[in-house]
Design a protein around this motif. Structure first.
Motif, PDB file in Angstrom:
ATOM      1  N   LEU A   1       7.270  35.543 -13.215  1.00 50.54           N
ATOM      2  CA  LEU A   1       6.349  34.466 -12.827  1.00 50.54           C
ATOM      3  C   LEU A   1       5.856  34.661 -11.396  1.00 50.54           C
ATOM      4  CD1 LEU A   1       8.149  31.373 -14.391  1.00 50.54           C
ATOM      5  CD2 LEU A   1       5.865  32.202 -15.001  1.00 50.54           C
ATOM      6  N   LYS A   2       6.757  35.053 -10.513  1.00 42.42           N
ATOM      7  CA  LYS A   2       6.357  35.308  -9.128  1.00 42.42           C
ATOM      8  C   LYS A   2       5.368  36.467  -9.053  1.00 42.42           C
ATOM      9  CE  LYS A   2      10.609  33.632  -6.942  1.00 42.42           C
ATOM     10  NZ  LYS A   2      11.848  34.011  -6.221  1.00 42.42           N
TER      11      LYS A   2
ATOM     12  N   TYR B   1       1.898  35.386 -10.490  1.00 44.32           N
ATOM     13  CA  TYR B   1       1.260  34.387  -9.629  1.00 44.32           C
ATOM     14  C   TYR B   1       1.177  34.857  -8.179  1.00 44.32           C
ATOM     15  CZ  TYR B   1       1.305  30.744 -13.247  1.00 44.32           C
ATOM     16  OH  TYR B   1       1.077  30.005 -14.381  1.00 44.32           O
ATOM     17  N   ASP B   2       1.412  36.161  -7.968  1.00 44.78           N
ATOM     18  CA  ASP B   2       1.309  36.763  -6.631  1.00 44.78           C
ATOM     19  C   ASP B   2       2.158  36.024  -5.600  1.00 44.78           C
ATOM     20  OD1 ASP B   2      -0.500  38.747  -7.489  1.00 44.78           O
ATOM     21  OD2 ASP B   2      -2.182  37.342  -7.303  1.00 44.78           O
TER      22      ASP B   2
ATOM     23  N   LYS C   1       2.821  32.913  -5.257  1.00 45.04           N
ATOM     24  CA  LYS C   1       2.360  31.587  -4.831  1.00 45.04           C
ATOM     25  C   LYS C   1       3.361  30.528  -5.277  1.00 45.04           C
ATOM     26  CE  LYS C   1      -2.464  33.050  -4.992  1.00 45.04           C
ATOM     27  NZ  LYS C   1      -3.768  32.946  -5.695  1.00 45.04           N
TER      28      LYS C   1
ATOM     29  N   GLN D   1       2.413  27.471  -7.618  1.00 44.13           N
ATOM     30  CA  GLN D   1       2.108  27.814  -9.000  1.00 44.13           C
ATOM     31  C   GLN D   1       3.374  28.198  -9.762  1.00 44.13           C
ATOM     32  OE1 GLN D   1      -1.045  30.779  -8.176  1.00 44.13           O
ATOM     33  NE2 GLN D   1      -2.405  29.472  -9.340  1.00 44.13           N
ATOM     34  N   VAL D   2       4.270  28.917  -9.100  1.00 40.29           N
ATOM     35  CA  VAL D   2       5.540  29.282  -9.738  1.00 40.29           C
ATOM     36  C   VAL D   2       6.343  28.022 -10.056  1.00 40.29           C
ATOM     37  CG1 VAL D   2       7.734  30.479  -9.429  1.00 40.29           C
ATOM     38  CG2 VAL D   2       5.619  31.558  -8.656  1.00 40.29           C
TER      39      VAL D   2
ATOM     40  N   ALA E   1       5.120  26.181 -13.010  1.00 37.71           N
ATOM     41  CA  ALA E   1       5.359  26.871 -14.286  1.00 37.71           C
ATOM     42  C   ALA E   1       6.778  26.652 -14.800  1.00 37.71           C
ATOM     43  CB  ALA E   1       5.099  28.368 -14.127  1.00 37.71           C
TER      44      ALA E   1
ATOM     45  N   TRP F   1      -2.697  39.083 -18.818  1.00 34.73           N
ATOM     46  CA  TRP F   1      -2.165  38.193 -17.784  1.00 34.73           C
ATOM     47  C   TRP F   1      -1.910  36.809 -18.376  1.00 34.73           C
ATOM     48  CZ3 TRP F   1      -3.655  33.533 -15.622  1.00 34.73           C
ATOM     49  CH2 TRP F   1      -3.015  33.155 -14.447  1.00 34.73           C
TER      50      TRP F   1
ATOM     51  N   VAL G   1       1.719  34.990 -18.733  1.00 33.67           N
ATOM     52  CA  VAL G   1       1.962  33.666 -18.148  1.00 33.67           C
ATOM     53  C   VAL G   1       2.462  32.700 -19.212  1.00 33.67           C
ATOM     54  CG1 VAL G   1       0.838  31.639 -17.155  1.00 33.67           C
ATOM     55  CG2 VAL G   1       0.373  33.902 -16.217  1.00 33.67           C
TER      56      VAL G   1
ATOM     57  N   ARG H   1       6.343  31.342 -19.150  1.00 33.24           N
ATOM     58  CA  ARG H   1       6.628  29.906 -19.046  1.00 33.24           C
ATOM     59  C   ARG H   1       7.509  29.445 -20.201  1.00 33.24           C
ATOM     60  NH1 ARG H   1       2.131  26.926 -15.883  1.00 33.24           N
ATOM     61  NH2 ARG H   1       2.863  25.111 -17.027  1.00 33.24           N
TER      62      ARG H   1
END
Length: 396
Positions: free
Chosen positions: A88-89, A92-93, A95, A98-99, A102, A288, A292, A296
């Motif tokens: 997830l990290k 989501y680069d 962020k 956002q992590v 999720a 992607w 995601v 999740r």
């Protein structure tokens, strides 16, 4: 060993025999209040009863064997949850918001789910043997992990392909792709005798190139050099040469430190090259989204399975520690971040007597006792023996 701060919110999952609860009509609530005071918790929400059902119990030997199997699965489940968070990290680069968004379990933020945990009897029937529940949970978690790994691998391949396609459009004229720079009008098309050659010339050599390209070989069309484009370092020229002289012309260019670019105009090839990046981008975005969605779902289901496994582990250890029939109270505690070590010491001081006179600890926290039976028990059941059932849960 120096204390290492947890990588995320830390919780203690504790089980104590009901007999330790302060006298009162409601021993569970009384024990919660007593723990809150013992640990000097800043909020009443930092400790709550953790409801665990009673499971089917086999023989003592079976429980001891299951204890070892559950401990192994506990570590594996935690690793799956941690790997999922890492994915997830990555997608989501890094962020944080956002992590965090999720990480939803049963339609709740993960810490809310943990604090309000209820056994999912519809999914994991408590009338099933412990071994069967462990098998069901393990198959579910490992299947989720395998599916996510496969999709994430495909996503990384697509991401690398997109990166390769994008790299073709960066760099200087001597290395980058030319398909989005040249036009059909830059080439002699359909001639039996003539061919267009592309040459990248350093800016410092432009005058030399203009003066000398016509005489490099006998069969160069005069005044055919045209500038297509330029960047900070180079000019890109097109030159018309008779086909039979092209190999020698290219050789002479290299000798003069000019850079011929192998490029033949083809409507089909150019169209394919122009579509390459778009296709790579579309595939990367599609995968992607798939990663995601699956990450999740994997986090939600694997975390839920992990906490259910923790419940079974607490039950099994409580029976082994406190005996039959099962009569214990389990609680979830969130120790103060600034005093995590002190909180554990306070618990040991408060409830260390449960292990009897045989239980002591040295300065490093290791068991020191004359009771060989207790030593053997600690080796069989858990790597680190506590006077009471005690597990840490780090929410990654």
């Amino acid at each position: 060993m120096a204390f290492q701060a947890p990588t995320g919110p830390l919780y203690y999952l504790i089980s104590l025999p009901s007999s330790v609860a302060p006298a009162g009509a409601d021993p569970e609530s009384a024990l919660v209040r007593d723990l809150s005071a013992t640990l000097n918790l800043p909020s009443k929400d930092d400790v709550a009863q953790f409801l665990i059902p009673h499971f089917k119990i086999g023989t003592l030997d079976q429980l001891v064997q299951q204890s070892d199997e559950i401990a192994k699965a506990d570590t594996q489940f935690e690793s799956v949850v941690s790997r999922t968070v890492d994915i997830l990290k990555a997608v989501y680069d890094g962020k944080t918001e956002q992590v965090a968004a999720a990480k939803i379990v049963s339609d709740k933020p993960v810490e809310t789910y943990l604090k309000s945990f209820q056994w999912n009897a519809a999914k994991y029937r408590v009338d099933k043997p412990i071994a069967e529940l462990l098998d069901t949970l393990s198959k579910e978690v490992f299947a989720l992990d395998g599916d996510l790994k496969a999709v994430y691998t495909n996503y990384m391949l697509a991401k690398n392909n997109l990166g390769a396609a994008e790299r073709k459009q960066i760099g200087n004229l001597s290395t980058r792709s030319l398909h989005d720079i040249v036009k059909k009008s830059d080439f002699v098309i359909g001639s039996e005798y003539l061919e267009t050659v592309l040459v990248v010339v350093p800016k410092a050599s432009v005058k030399q190139f203009i003066r000398g390209y016509e005489t490099l070989v006998p069969m160069v069309v005069p005044r055919s050099a045209n500038v297509i484009t330029n960047d900070d370092e180079f000019f890109l020229y097109s030159v018309t040469v008779f086909k039979k002289s092209v190999p020698e012309f290219l050789h002479k260019c290299r000798e003069s430190k000019w850079h011929p670019r192998e490029f033949k105009w083809s409507d089909g090839v150019i169209e394919d090259l122009k579509k390459e990046k778009d296709k790579a981008f579309e595939q990367e975005r599609r995968l992607w989204g798939e990663v995601v969605r699956l990450a999740r779902a994997t986090y939600a289901d694997s975390f839920q399975a992990w906490i259910h496994l923790k419940s079974i582990r607490v039950f099994v250890e409580s029976v082994l520690r406190y005996g039959l029939p099962p009569d214990f109270i389990s609680v979830l505690v969130k120790p103060p971040v600034a005093s995590i070590q002190k909180a554990k010491v306070a618990l040991t001081q408060k409830y260390g007597y449960l292990a009897g006179n045989a239980f002591t600890k040295d300065k490093k926290g290791k068991i020191v006792r004359e009771d060989q039976g207790l030593q053997e028990y600690s080796t069989i059941v858990d790597t680190e023996y506590e006077a009471f059932v005690f597990y840490e849960i780090v929410v990654t």
